[in-house]
Scaffold this motif. Structure first.
Motif, mmCIF file in Angstrom:
data_model
loop_
_atom_site.group_PDB
_atom_site.id
_atom_site.type_symbol
_atom_site.label_atom_id
_atom_site.label_comp_id
_atom_site.label_asym_id
_atom_site.label_seq_id
_atom_site.Cartn_x
_atom_site.Cartn_y
_atom_site.Cartn_z
ATOM 1 N N SER A 185 0.858 -1.188 0.000
ATOM 2 C CA SER A 185 0.000 0.000 0.000
ATOM 3 C C SER A 185 0.888 1.230 0.000
ATOM 4 N N TYR A 186 0.274 2.390 -0.209
ATOM 5 C CA TYR A 186 1.024 3.639 -0.259
ATOM 6 C C TYR A 186 1.081 4.348 1.092
ATOM 7 N N GLU A 187 0.962 3.625 2.181
ATOM 8 C CA GLU A 187 0.962 4.247 3.501
ATOM 9 C C GLU A 187 2.190 5.125 3.723
ATOM 10 N N ALA A 188 3.341 4.640 3.292
ATOM 11 C CA ALA A 188 4.589 5.336 3.593
ATOM 12 C C ALA A 188 4.862 6.494 2.643
ATOM 13 N N CYS A 189 4.101 6.634 1.586
ATOM 14 C CA CYS A 189 4.425 7.669 0.604
ATOM 15 C C CYS A 189 3.230 8.561 0.302
ATOM 16 N N SER A 190 2.394 8.799 1.316
ATOM 17 C CA SER A 190 1.204 9.610 1.101
ATOM 18 C C SER A 190 1.544 11.044 0.712
ATOM 19 N N LYS A 191 2.768 11.492 1.043
ATOM 20 C CA LYS A 191 3.177 12.861 0.732
ATOM 21 C C LYS A 191 3.824 12.978 -0.646
ATOM 22 N N ILE A 192 4.002 11.866 -1.343
ATOM 23 C CA ILE A 192 4.595 11.892 -2.676
ATOM 24 C C ILE A 192 3.485 12.170 -3.686
ATOM 25 N N THR A 193 3.612 13.257 -4.393
ATOM 26 C CA THR A 193 2.561 13.661 -5.336
ATOM 27 C C THR A 193 2.953 13.441 -6.788
ATOM 28 N N GLU A 194 4.244 13.371 -7.081
ATOM 29 C CA GLU A 194 4.699 13.192 -8.456
ATOM 30 C C GLU A 194 4.622 11.722 -8.856
ATOM 31 N N THR A 195 4.271 11.471 -10.101
ATOM 32 C CA THR A 195 4.250 10.112 -10.620
ATOM 33 C C THR A 195 5.263 9.980 -11.751
ATOM 34 N N LEU A 196 5.749 8.761 -11.930
ATOM 35 C CA LEU A 196 6.665 8.511 -13.043
ATOM 36 C C LEU A 196 5.892 8.640 -14.349
ATOM 37 N N PRO A 197 6.231 9.621 -15.187
ATOM 38 C CA PRO A 197 5.436 9.857 -16.395
ATOM 39 C C PRO A 197 5.719 8.875 -17.520
ATOM 40 N N LEU A 198 6.919 8.262 -17.500
ATOM 41 C CA LEU A 198 7.327 7.386 -18.594
ATOM 42 C C LEU A 198 7.991 6.139 -18.039
ATOM 43 N N ASN A 199 8.094 5.136 -18.886
ATOM 44 C CA ASN A 199 8.845 3.946 -18.523
ATOM 45 C C ASN A 199 10.326 4.242 -18.730
ATOM 46 N N ILE A 200 10.992 4.625 -17.654
ATOM 47 C CA ILE A 200 12.379 5.097 -17.745
ATOM 48 C C ILE A 200 13.393 3.987 -17.556
ATOM 49 N N PHE A 201 12.952 2.756 -17.425
ATOM 50 C CA PHE A 201 13.839 1.736 -16.906
ATOM 51 C C PHE A 201 14.884 1.240 -17.897
ATOM 52 N N GLU A 202 14.788 1.638 -19.150
ATOM 53 C CA GLU A 202 15.872 1.300 -20.073
ATOM 54 C C GLU A 202 17.129 2.093 -19.740
ATOM 55 N N ASN A 203 16.980 3.186 -18.985
ATOM 56 C CA ASN A 203 18.126 4.000 -18.565
ATOM 57 C C ASN A 203 18.467 3.791 -17.096
ATOM 58 N N THR A 204 17.960 2.726 -16.532
ATOM 59 C CA THR A 204 18.085 2.514 -15.096
ATOM 60 C C THR A 204 18.527 1.087 -14.811
ATOM 61 N N TYR A 205 19.388 0.931 -13.818
ATOM 62 C CA TYR A 205 19.755 -0.400 -13.340
ATOM 63 C C TYR A 205 19.251 -0.559 -11.914
ATOM 64 N N VAL A 206 18.546 -1.648 -11.658
ATOM 65 C CA VAL A 206 18.080 -1.969 -10.314
ATOM 66 C C VAL A 206 18.527 -3.392 -10.003
ATOM 67 N N ALA A 207 19.255 -3.539 -8.925
ATOM 68 C CA ALA A 207 19.777 -4.858 -8.564
ATOM 69 C C ALA A 207 18.655 -5.762 -8.078
ATOM 70 N N MET A 208 18.601 -6.982 -8.600
ATOM 71 C CA MET A 208 17.591 -7.955 -8.174
ATOM 72 C C MET A 208 18.089 -8.682 -6.942
ATOM 73 N N PRO A 209 17.253 -8.769 -5.917
ATOM 74 C CA PRO A 209 17.728 -9.352 -4.661
ATOM 75 C C PRO A 209 18.074 -10.826 -4.779
ATOM 76 N N PHE A 210 19.220 -11.178 -4.205
ATOM 77 C CA PHE A 210 19.674 -12.559 -4.060
ATOM 78 C C PHE A 210 19.927 -13.252 -5.391
ATOM 79 N N SER A 211 20.167 -12.466 -6.452
ATOM 80 C CA SER A 211 20.555 -13.085 -7.719
ATOM 81 C C SER A 211 22.005 -13.527 -7.629
ATOM 82 N N GLY A 212 22.314 -14.596 -8.304
ATOM 83 C CA GLY A 212 23.667 -15.122 -8.250
ATOM 84 C C GLY A 212 24.560 -14.372 -9.200
#
Length: 212
Positions: A185-212
């Protein structure tokens, strides 16, 4: 720091079908000089910070003392923190799992320099209520060998009462540190008003947990 809610589930929809997507996420983009303050989002809760190392595939036995991830990353264990260490067989590979149990403020101080750009690729955090113990964390996902299945199982920990968020680490192509917070749920981010307008993830790296 820039804060966005991923209302379109750009990231999570890569791993979950629409009918099983029970989770939401918000994204924090830090400049290098920004101070990490996760306690603002998760007050009065605790953080389990995981680091892990996998044994080489062609070596059957490793000496635990020099494989420990906290020692390898020069992270000091404070007296008020709790360190949990476990060894598992993940598929056919041995994984050395370390977890530091702290409050959010201490976690921010200890891991502020661990980004997915370098050593933080094997770093993930779970936010939980104060009454949750390390023994309450279901680590059976380590038995899965498929990376996507393992990721979905890790996120599934949030289905258990008392677990609030999964914090992933990454970086944007401009060099900004990313923190991706996955919740039910969004309980922890109720004060965040901006949304991601585009799928930016081609320019982003996010580490996957516990990957070998």
């Amino acid at each position: 720091m820039k804060k966005y809610i991923d209302t379109n589930a750009y990231y999570l929809s890569n791993f979950f079908e629409h009918n099983e997507l029970r989770y939401e996420s918000f994204w924090l983009f830090y400049n290098r000089e920004d101070k990490i303050q996760m306690e603002n989002f998760f007050p009065d809760q605790k953080v389990y910070s995981f680091l892990w190392e996998y044994a080489d595939e062609d070596i059957l036995v490793k000496i635990d003392e020099w494989k420990r991830a906290f020692r390898r990353n020069d992270i000091e264990i404070l007296q008020e923190a709790k360190l949990h260490t476990r060894n598992y067989l993940s598929g056919d590979r041995k994984v050395y799992l370390d977890c530091l149990e702290t409050n959010p403020i201490t976690a921010d101080k200890k891991f502020k320099n661990l980004t997915a750009y370098d050593t933080g690729q094997r770093f993930v955090q779970i936010v939980a209520d104060e009454n949750i113990s390390f023994a309450d964390i279901d680590l059976s996902f380590l038995e899965l060998t498929d990376i996507a299945d393992k990721f979905r199982a890790v996120v599934g920990i949030l289905d258990t009462e008392g677990f609030r968020a999964l914090i992933l680490n990454g970086y944007h192509h401009r060099g900004e540190l990313l923190k991706v917070c996955i919740m039910k749920s969004y309980e922890a981010c109720s004060k965040i008003t901006e949304t991601l307008p585009l799928n930016i993830f081609e320019n982003t790296y996010v580490a996957m947990p516990f990957s070998g």
